[in-house]
Design a protein around this motif. Structure first.
Motif, PDB file in Angstrom:
ATOM      1  N   ASP A 155      41.601  43.198  42.718  1.00 38.95           N
ATOM      2  CA  ASP A 155      41.304  42.326  41.577  1.00 38.95           C
ATOM      3  C   ASP A 155      40.701  40.983  41.991  1.00 38.95           C
ATOM      4  O   ASP A 155      40.095  40.313  41.158  1.00 38.95           O
ATOM      5  N   LEU A 156      40.852  40.574  43.244  1.00 37.40           N
ATOM      6  CA  LEU A 156      40.248  39.294  43.651  1.00 37.40           C
ATOM      7  C   LEU A 156      38.812  39.456  44.121  1.00 37.40           C
ATOM      8  O   LEU A 156      38.119  38.470  44.371  1.00 37.40           O
ATOM      9  N   TRP A 166      39.981  34.072  51.210  1.00 34.38           N
ATOM     10  CA  TRP A 166      40.089  32.878  50.353  1.00 34.38           C
ATOM     11  C   TRP A 166      39.638  31.616  51.050  1.00 34.38           C
ATOM     12  O   TRP A 166      40.361  30.619  51.123  1.00 34.38           O
ATOM     13  N   THR A 191      35.403  37.210  29.371  1.00 31.64           N
ATOM     14  CA  THR A 191      35.284  35.753  29.428  1.00 31.64           C
ATOM     15  C   THR A 191      34.221  35.332  30.450  1.00 31.64           C
ATOM     16  O   THR A 191      34.065  35.951  31.499  1.00 31.64           O
ATOM     17  N   ARG A 217      35.779  23.395  38.326  1.00 36.82           N
ATOM     18  CA  ARG A 217      34.709  23.660  39.313  1.00 36.82           C
ATOM     19  C   ARG A 217      33.555  22.677  39.271  1.00 36.82           C
ATOM     20  O   ARG A 217      32.682  22.739  40.113  1.00 36.82           O
ATOM     21  N   ASP A 244      39.632  44.436  36.955  1.00 36.16           N
ATOM     22  CA  ASP A 244      39.381  42.993  36.922  1.00 36.16           C
ATOM     23  C   ASP A 244      38.078  42.673  37.662  1.00 36.16           C
ATOM     24  O   ASP A 244      37.937  41.621  38.278  1.00 36.16           O
ATOM     25  N   LYS A 272      32.457  40.662  41.961  1.00 39.22           N
ATOM     26  CA  LYS A 272      33.701  41.137  42.562  1.00 39.22           C
ATOM     27  C   LYS A 272      33.631  42.586  43.019  1.00 39.22           C
ATOM     28  O   LYS A 272      34.304  42.966  43.972  1.00 39.22           O
ATOM     29  N   GLY A 305      40.560  33.583  30.291  1.00 45.32           N
ATOM     30  CA  GLY A 305      41.727  34.032  29.527  1.00 45.32           C
ATOM     31  C   GLY A 305      41.929  35.533  29.441  1.00 45.32           C
ATOM     32  O   GLY A 305      42.872  35.992  28.800  1.00 45.32           O
ATOM     33  N   SER A 306      41.061  36.313  30.104  1.00 42.54           N
ATOM     34  CA  SER A 306      41.131  37.772  29.920  1.00 42.54           C
ATOM     35  C   SER A 306      42.378  38.409  30.527  1.00 42.54           C
ATOM     36  O   SER A 306      42.650  39.574  30.266  1.00 42.54           O
ATOM     37  N   GLU A 307      43.133  37.685  31.320  1.00 37.09           N
ATOM     38  CA  GLU A 307      44.383  38.253  31.842  1.00 37.09           C
ATOM     39  C   GLU A 307      45.503  38.193  30.803  1.00 37.09           C
ATOM     40  O   GLU A 307      46.573  38.774  30.985  1.00 37.09           O
ATOM     41  N   CYS A 322      45.016  31.003  36.843  1.00 35.54           N
ATOM     42  CA  CYS A 322      44.700  30.848  38.261  1.00 35.54           C
ATOM     43  C   CYS A 322      44.674  29.409  38.733  1.00 35.54           C
ATOM     44  O   CYS A 322      43.720  28.998  39.379  1.00 35.54           O
ATOM     45  N   ASN A 332      34.732  35.964  45.263  1.00 36.30           N
ATOM     46  CA  ASN A 332      35.254  35.402  44.014  1.00 36.30           C
ATOM     47  C   ASN A 332      34.440  34.165  43.633  1.00 36.30           C
ATOM     48  O   ASN A 332      33.221  34.180  43.725  1.00 36.30           O
ATOM     49  N   PHE A 333      35.095  33.081  43.215  1.00 32.93           N
ATOM     50  CA  PHE A 333      34.342  31.921  42.722  1.00 32.93           C
ATOM     51  C   PHE A 333      33.673  31.136  43.847  1.00 32.93           C
ATOM     52  O   PHE A 333      32.791  30.320  43.596  1.00 32.93           O
ATOM     53  N   GLY A 371      44.189  27.854  43.715  1.00 32.42           N
ATOM     54  CA  GLY A 371      43.533  28.997  43.090  1.00 32.42           C
ATOM     55  C   GLY A 371      44.486  30.187  43.112  1.00 32.42           C
ATOM     56  O   GLY A 371      45.633  30.094  43.580  1.00 32.42           O
ATOM     57  N   ASN A 402      36.026  40.438  33.015  1.00 39.63           N
ATOM     58  CA  ASN A 402      36.709  41.734  32.949  1.00 39.63           C
ATOM     59  C   ASN A 402      37.268  42.027  31.555  1.00 39.63           C
ATOM     60  O   ASN A 402      37.277  41.172  30.671  1.00 39.63           O
TER      61      ASN A 402
HETATM   62  O1  LIG Z   1      39.390  36.888  33.239  1.00 43.75           O
HETATM   63  C1  LIG Z   1      39.427  35.667  33.151  1.00 43.75           C
HETATM   64  O2  LIG Z   1      39.318  35.052  32.076  1.00 43.75           O
HETATM   65  C2  LIG Z   1      39.563  34.911  34.415  1.00 43.75           C
HETATM   66  C3  LIG Z   1      39.575  33.520  34.456  1.00 43.75           C
HETATM   67  C4  LIG Z   1      39.684  32.864  35.699  1.00 43.75           C
HETATM   68  C5  LIG Z   1      39.646  31.384  35.628  1.00 43.75           C
HETATM   69  O3  LIG Z   1      39.416  30.865  34.522  1.00 43.75           O
HETATM   70  O4  LIG Z   1      39.812  30.674  36.586  1.00 43.75           O
HETATM   71  C6  LIG Z   1      39.804  33.666  36.883  1.00 43.75           C
HETATM   72  C7  LIG Z   1      39.776  35.064  36.717  1.00 43.75           C
HETATM   73  N1  LIG Z   1      39.670  35.638  35.516  1.00 43.75           N
HETATM   74  C8  LIG Z   1      39.850  35.969  37.829  1.00 43.75           C
HETATM   75  O5  LIG Z   1      39.808  37.192  37.626  1.00 43.75           O
HETATM   76  C9  LIG Z   1      39.969  35.461  39.134  1.00 43.75           C
HETATM   77  O6  LIG Z   1      40.002  36.227  40.115  1.00 43.75           O
HETATM   78  C10 LIG Z   1      40.051  34.062  39.297  1.00 43.75           C
HETATM   79  C11 LIG Z   1      40.232  33.295  40.449  1.00 43.75           C
HETATM   80  C12 LIG Z   1      40.273  32.003  40.024  1.00 43.75           C
HETATM   81  C13 LIG Z   1      40.517  30.807  40.803  1.00 43.75           C
HETATM   82  O7  LIG Z   1      40.075  29.735  40.369  1.00 43.75           O
HETATM   83  O8  LIG Z   1      41.184  30.910  41.842  1.00 43.75           O
HETATM   84  N2  LIG Z   1      40.093  31.953  38.676  1.00 43.75           N
HETATM   85  C14 LIG Z   1      39.959  33.195  38.209  1.00 43.75           C
END
Ligand SMILES: O=C(O)c1cc(C(=O)O)c2c(n1)C(=O)C(=O)c1cc(C(=O)O)[nH]c1-2
Ligand SMILES: [Ca+2]
Length: 740
Positions: free
Chosen positions: A428-429, A520, A279, A149, A344, A371, A215-217, A144, A433-434, A585, A299
């Motif tokens: 999934d978003l 977003w 993660t 952060r 997710d 989420k 890293g879960s993706e 992503c 989110n963050f 992102g 997730n």
């Molecule tokens: O499952 C994961 O390990 C993982 C890691 C991250 C990441 O490290 O930024 C995101 C996500 N998932 C995720 O699901 C997600 O929606 C996401 C948005 C963002 C971002 O910074 O825009 N990171 C991440």
């Protein structure tokens, strides 16, 4: 909360008052001996953050992570006069998600590519910067964007994680390296399908720096590690999902994983090869009142629950908050928000503690908006579920069991079990989110940067087939995108929403909302001046009235903002509000052209800071046209474009945009010079000509024919969309007409 802490630590307050801690910090004696309760001088200074409200010493300002600044020089009556005080251009034009720290007037900001800048908070003068030189070819090891952060501060040092998995401690005065460790143990790196990146902010509790990863993706087994803040020595490690053979890892998590979690997974699902996920990529919070560390756990990996765990078990600790002891990492309690995750639905979103009146008594609770779209109130000491209510529209569950908090599933949402596609909201978003939420103790409201981004979940047919160097979800990557027809796009765009929910946790209901153009947007800051500050995807920075959402101030920051603002006192004792600007992102990366509907800006990443007498504005005019369409070659081989689409969606879309339409962060490949020649394209995609800029080489995952198929597909897409993109440049918002 402060009084609760003071009450517990009376012996300490006799020997070391908040005043002396503050004075010690300000005069630079931050190395004074640790207090007897193990918190250390910096720990005490963070616990008593309200005694020196000009600082922002930890990610959420206080250990409660309320993102509330008591400062009130800037307030509802004068915010209309807010002015740009300074800006600092950054050396990366990508997503900026950092929360700057401020200690004694010095700002410590982390930026994309894991860089750190120390800046004079009153003038914006760069004091030092540190570049850990993350190799460019690993950008695609994270899902992503190469975001970061934020940092942690402790005892004269600043700490931050790097995208390639290091944790770095620098001398806060000089920016010189004190220590650096690799946070990913060799046994976790199991080849190309397993992928770890660090982009979250470390947190420090009782002298231990705690850091997770993402890293879960791809394939990952989540864990957090605690390192000694002085030496960088590993203290403990906690894995969030079981060992695939149910063997000890010789980690703090062994006992709970073997005795409690392993039984909630099938013994032979794909998780045993793919890590299982979980993660901890964002929220890690130490609460001095309960003396616990909370982890927000992510997730499942792969997403597909049928493949991951053969459709069996709740899969602990996916989608959970897990509470640990700070000294040992020993498990204390957990609360699982999303059992059987297949959407997710991470629970990594910011964990916040507050004292709330509940049934006539004040309780110290966690409030959480993960989420999955529900707002949870959980007892901070015990993990007991108190209540939960959806803060956004959700279609995957009809509610939560009032006793247990377990979701009441819509059976159709369990798409890996039904085998049918599922149009999920949230997708999934997530409903959030963050982007950080904030709480004002003055209004009693939680302000959530909420969103609606649906997602079409479609099972991969024929069993789980992982690809190296690609997302491995167990989903059909040909289907998760949005078809390029006006009808499909219009229907999808109609469902996209972004807004602030002012949520009343006492009644578990929305008090009011502020609508934005799309999803977003940035995180939120609440202040003692009864203000909310938020940057938006459309490049505006706003101040709202915290009591009713009235829009009191806005500033054209020119580029999309996703980071949360902070407020502090400069060395001149004036109040500043600052935010990192920079669009990126996962939303613009993956959704590409669709993401432009949140407001089309060209990315000029910066830190901007405001004060009542600032003299730096407005920002200099810069190119606001972005990547201009270039007339593509007329010919392409239509027999190759279907496979090109499949390869593109599998390996390229997550960064360069669904169906090859970019959102303005990374190069829009339709207009790239390299699509004009087979060799030129292969040099970039196959041989890595642009690795220094973040473009990995893909010759070990695709053969030259497949890479050439992608080029043919890109030429086709460039021809299909050229004229409408040229026309769109004549619209005020730059968005093609058929995307309303
Ligand atoms: O499952 C994961 O390990 C993982 C890691 C991250 C990441 O490290 O930024 C995101 C996500 N998932 C995720 O699901 C997600 O929606 C996401 C948005 C963002 C971002 O910074 O825009 N990171 C991440
Ligand atoms: Ca994820």
């Amino acid at each position: 909360m402060i009084s609760a802490v003071f009450g517990k630590r009376r012996s300490l307050s006799r020997t070391l008052t908040a005043g002396t801690i503050c004075a010690a910090l300000i005069s630079g004696y931050a190395t004074m001996a640790s207090a007897d309760d193990g918190q250390g001088a910096t720990g005490e200074a963070i616990i008593h953050a309200d005694d020196h409200p000009g600082d922002w010493m930890t990610y959420g300002r206080t250990y409660s992570e309320q993102r509330y600044s008591p400062l009130d020089q800037i307030n509802r009556s004068n915010v209309g006069n807010l002015k740009l005080a300074w800006y600092l251009d950054l050396d990366t034009n990508r997503g900026q998600e950092g929360t700057p720290l401020v200690v004694n007037g010095i700002m410590y900001a982390t930026t994309n590519w894991s860089m750190m800048k120390a800046v004079d908070g009153a003038t914006g003068k760069l004091l030092w910067s540190y570049d850990p030189r993350v190799p460019g070819n690993i950008a695609d090891k994270g899902c992503c964007d190469t975001v970061n952060r934020g940092a942690a501060y402790w005892n004269g040092k600043v700490y931050f994680g790097t995208f390639d998995g290091r944790l770095i401690a620098l001398d806060a005065k000089t920016g010189k390296l004190v220590w650096s460790v690799n946070t990913i143990p060799p046994e976790a790196e199991l080849g190309k399908q397993r992928s770890y990146t660090v982009d979250g902010a470390p947190r420090i509790a009782k002298g231990r720096v705690i850091i997770g990863n993402g890293g879960s993706e791809f394939g990952a087994r989540g864990f957090v590690s605690a390192f000694d803040a002085e030496t960088g020595k590993l203290d403990w490690r906690f894995f969030t999902v079981p060992n695939p053979k149910n063997e000890p890892d010789h980690a703090a998590s062994d006992s709970v994983l073997m005795n409690k979690a392993y039984q909630t997974w099938s013994p032979t699902g794909a998780w045993t090869r793919q890590g299982g996920g979980g993660t901890v990529w964002d929220s890690i919070v130490y609460d001095p009142v309960s003396d616990l560390v909370y982890l927000g756990v992510g997730n499942g990996s792969p997403w597909n629950y049928k493949y991951r765990s053969e459709g069996k078990g709740d899969n602990l600790f996916l989608g959970s908050i897990v509470a640990l002891k700070p000294e040992t990492g020993e498990y204390v309690w957990h609360f699982q928000e999303t059992p059987m995750d297949q959407w997710d639905f991470t629970s990594v979103q910011q964990i916040m503690t507050v004292d709330l009146p509940i049934n006539g008594e004040t309780r110290h609770v966690i409030v959480h908006a993960p989420k999955n779209g529900f707002f949870y109130i959980i007892d901070a000491k015990t993990g007991e579920f108190i209540s939960g209510k959806n803060y956004v529209y959700v279609n995957w569950a009809s509610g939560l069991d009032p006793k247990t908090g377990r979701p009441i599933y819509n059976p159709d949402a369990l798409y890996t079990l039904t085998g049918k596609d599922w149009y999920g909201i949230p997708g999934d978003l997530g409903g959030h989110n963050f982007a950080a939420m904030a709480y004002s103790p003055k209004t009693g409201l939680v302000y959530i940067p909420a969103q609606q981004v649906p997602f079409l979940y479609t099972n991969q047919v024929g069993g789980f087939t992982p690809h190296p160097d690609s997302w491995n979800l167990g989903l059909d990557m040909n289907k998760v995108g949005i078809p390029d027809t006006p009808e499909a796009k219009q229907a999808f765009v109609k469902d996209l929403k972004g807004w602030i929910v002012a949520w009343d946790p006492k009644t578990q209901a929305e008090a009011w909302r502020v609508d934005h153009k799309g999803p977003w947007n940035g995180g939120i800051l609440a202040t003692g001046g009864d203000l909310l500050f938020q940057g938006l995807a459309n490049g505006e920075f706003h101040a709202y009235d915290a009591t009713n959402g009235s829009d009191l101030f806005h500033f054209a920051a020119d580029s999309g903002i996703i980071a949360p603002p902070v407020s502090y006192l400069g060395s001149d004792k004036k109040q500043y509000v600052a935010v990192e600007v920079g669009w990126g992102g996962i939303y613009p990366f993956f959704l590409g052209g669709i993401a432009r509907t949140s407001g089309w800006t060209v990315n000029h990443s910066r830190i901007i800071a405001f004060s009542l007498d600032g003299k730096a504005g407005p920002l200099p005019k810069q190119n606001d046209q972005g990547f201009l369409p270039v007339k593509p070659p007329a010919q392409f081989d239509s027999k190759r474009t279907d496979n090109g689409y499949f390869q593109f969606q599998t390996y390229c879309a997550a960064c360069h945009g669904d169906n090859a339409e970019g959102a303005g962060v990374l190069p829009d490949l339709r207009w790239s010079g390299s699509i004009r020649h087979e060799d030129a394209f292969y040099n970039v995609v196959g041989r890595g000509a642009l690795t220094a800029y973040g473009m990995d080489r893909f010759d070990s995952s695709m053969n030259p024919t497949e890479i050439e198929d992608i080029r043919q597909f890109l030429i086709k897409r460039a021809n299909e969309t050229y004229q409408r993109e040229v026309d769109a440049r004549k619209n005020a918002d730059g968005i093609p007409e058929q995307q309303p």
